[in-house]
Write an enzyme that holds these catalytic residues in place. Structure first.
Site, PDB file in Angstrom:
ATOM      1  N   CYS A 147     -17.678 -48.219 -48.628  1.00 46.49           N
ATOM      2  CA  CYS A 147     -16.405 -48.860 -48.240  1.00 46.49           C
ATOM      3  C   CYS A 147     -16.162 -50.234 -48.846  1.00 46.49           C
ATOM      4  O   CYS A 147     -15.140 -50.446 -49.503  1.00 46.49           O
ATOM      5  CB  CYS A 147     -16.336 -48.978 -46.722  1.00 46.49           C
ATOM      6  SG  CYS A 147     -16.100 -47.392 -45.949  1.00 46.49           S
ATOM      7  N   LYS A 195      -6.749 -52.731 -42.101  1.00 47.06           N
ATOM      8  CA  LYS A 195      -7.956 -51.996 -42.496  1.00 47.06           C
ATOM      9  C   LYS A 195      -8.595 -52.632 -43.739  1.00 47.06           C
ATOM     10  O   LYS A 195      -9.780 -52.937 -43.774  1.00 47.06           O
ATOM     11  CB  LYS A 195      -7.600 -50.525 -42.742  1.00 47.06           C
ATOM     12  CG  LYS A 195      -8.638 -49.722 -43.475  1.00 47.06           C
ATOM     13  CD  LYS A 195      -9.890 -49.492 -42.647  1.00 47.06           C
ATOM     14  CE  LYS A 195     -11.069 -49.141 -43.497  1.00 47.06           C
ATOM     15  NZ  LYS A 195     -11.833 -48.026 -43.143  1.00 47.06           N
TER      16      LYS A 195
END
Ligand code: UDX
Length: 440
Positions: free
Chosen positions: A258, A202
């Protein structure tokens, strides 16, 4: 299967609505009563295309409900997904306080052998510490897994419904099997990996994409020194199938909720394992230097910002969202105001709330009177000296800036290389792109 999603932020609400659409019983849980009250009424507290419709449709089926009660949400759930916020510390490291407090709160109500799956982006090692927190509060047996998500704002519903891959990180075979069953409807490749690999995957996916953007921005800067056009360069190098020309437009650096955060967190993690000088520890700095450098460079070309009326187009960090976290506008506008410009900003979705206006003025009361925000493009640009297009919203990219020149602006800065330089130059603007020859 009954699923509980803890945390009704962006990832939590999208995840809950999508799993419900596959026929599961889903309970969304949050500790904030106001948020839950709104969601119960079918109100999504942020803009995400298609989400409100999906949420309301699922609520009508009875598959999707919301609560603030841990007991009600956990006691019958087979899978509990943690999608709570993970703020960053001042040093850029992840702060896991909400993950830990959710783990402690859910523990007393666990159904035997329930799976606690972490969706929030967390560093390797977190699964063990969360399991310890749960074990301290219950004797019930449970399983742990890491289930990272890769959705993008603006396309989150589609990304969740049709993911490129599903990643299941668990050392329990039983948990992995149940989660595989749960994800079969997605028709995407499923990767069974160790929890640490899921977490590294991730972070690294986001860090790689951020790196790709930083790289092409540096190539663009070099192009400006020699008459090359970075868009031509991208086409040529992108023809190499190992590289590709997708997801590769230069601009103001990466923003959003993010990339900046994940890059900083992976860099902070690198420091904790003695790798303080790796690529990741330089990437954030390169990205943060970008906007001040661009503002100075454009300012020198157009004779300084002082006294200029600037129309800033796009306040959200990207199109199809009203999210302003780490948005270019929140860095560009305060810098322009500090240099003596007046700014009229436009965004089709972002409203002029006190929070947004304070951020646009850089928290300075003296500058606040020099900035406005509207959802009307034409009035924003009409009497501007400079148009600065920051975000590739269709409303901006498809607007006819050339025909019957709708603005007094002499300068058009295309910070995403979305416009045709020749058309704008012919219409009477001095065009400045990113890494492109000047057509002035
Ligand atoms: C990103 C990832 O794409 C997603 O997989 C992850 O789960 C969350 O982070 P998001 O932040 O919604 O999603 O936006 P994205 O469209 O990827 O853009 C991120 C930033 O990079 C934006 O500031 C965007 O403007 C910038 N960007 C993107 C570029 O500057 N150039 C590009 O070619 C692509």
């Amino acid at each position: 299967m009954q699923i509980c999603v803890i945390g009704t932020g962006f990832v939590g609400v999208v995840t809950a609505a999508v799993f419900s659409s596959f026929g599961h019983q889903v309970i969304g849980l949050d500790v904030l009563p106001d948020k839950i009250e709104k969601l119960k009424q079918g109100i999504v507290p942020f803009f995400e295309p298609g989400l409100k419709e999906l949420l309301q449709e699922q609520q009508k089926t009875g598959n999707l409900t919301f609560t603030t009660s841990y007991e009600d949400a956990i006691k019958n759930s087979d899978v509990i997904m943690l999608a709570v916020g993970t703020p960053s510390s001042a040093e850029g490291a992840v702060d896991l306080k909400y993950v830990f407090s959710a783990a402690e709160s859910l523990a007393p109500y666990l159904k035997p052998n329930a799976i606690v799956a972490i969706k929030s982006t967390v560093p390797p090692g977190t699964l063990n510490s969360v399991a310890e927190k749960i074990k301290a509060k219950t004797k019930t047996a449970f399983e742990m897994a890491s289930l990272p998500e890769f959705l993008r704002e603006g396309t989150a519903v589609q990304d969740t419904l049709h993911p490129d891959r599903v990643v299941i990180g668990s050392s329990s075979e039983a948990a992995a099997k149940t989660l595989e069953e749960l994800h079969k409807s997605f028709k995407a490749p499923i990767f069974h990996v160790r929890p640490e690999s899921a977490q590294m995957a991730k972070y690294s996916a986001n860090a790689y994409l951020a790196l790709r953007i930083a790289f092409i921005n540096q190539v663009a800067d070099l192009c400006e020194e020699n008459g090359a056009d970075v868009m031509e360069v991208i086409k040529v190098i992108g023809a190499d199938r190992r590289i590709g020309d997708h997801y590769w437009y230069p601009g103001l650096g990466y923003g959003g909720s993010c990339f900046p955060k994940d890059v900083k967190e992976l860099a902070a993690y690198s420091r904790t394992v003695g790798q303080a000088n790796n690529l990741l520890n330089h990437l954030n700095l390169i990205n943060e230097e970008r906007i001040p450098k661009l503002i100075a460079n454009w300012g020198s070309k157009l004779g300084g910002w002082n006294g200029k009326k600037v129309a800033v187009l796009g306040v959200a960090f990207k199109p199809h969202t009203d999210d302003v976290r780490e948005s270019p506008a929140l860095k560009v506008v305060p810098a322009l105001l500090a240099d003596g410009a007046t700014v009229s900003a436009y965004d089709p979705r972002v409203e002029a709330s006190d929070m947004v206006m304070a951020a646009l003025s850089g928290g300075s009361e003296a500058h606040a009177k020099n900035v406005s925000l509207s959802n009307e493009l034409l009035t924003t640009i009409q009497d501007a000296d400079v148009i600065l297009a920051l975000v590739e919203w269709p409303e901006i990219v498809e607007f006819d800036f050339a025909g019957k020149k709708p603005s007094t602006a002499q300068w058009f800065i295309d910070a995403r290389n979305q416009f045709d330089a020749h058309t704008l130059t012919k219409a009477g603007y001095n065009y400045l792109g990113i890494g492109r020859p000047s057509h002035a």
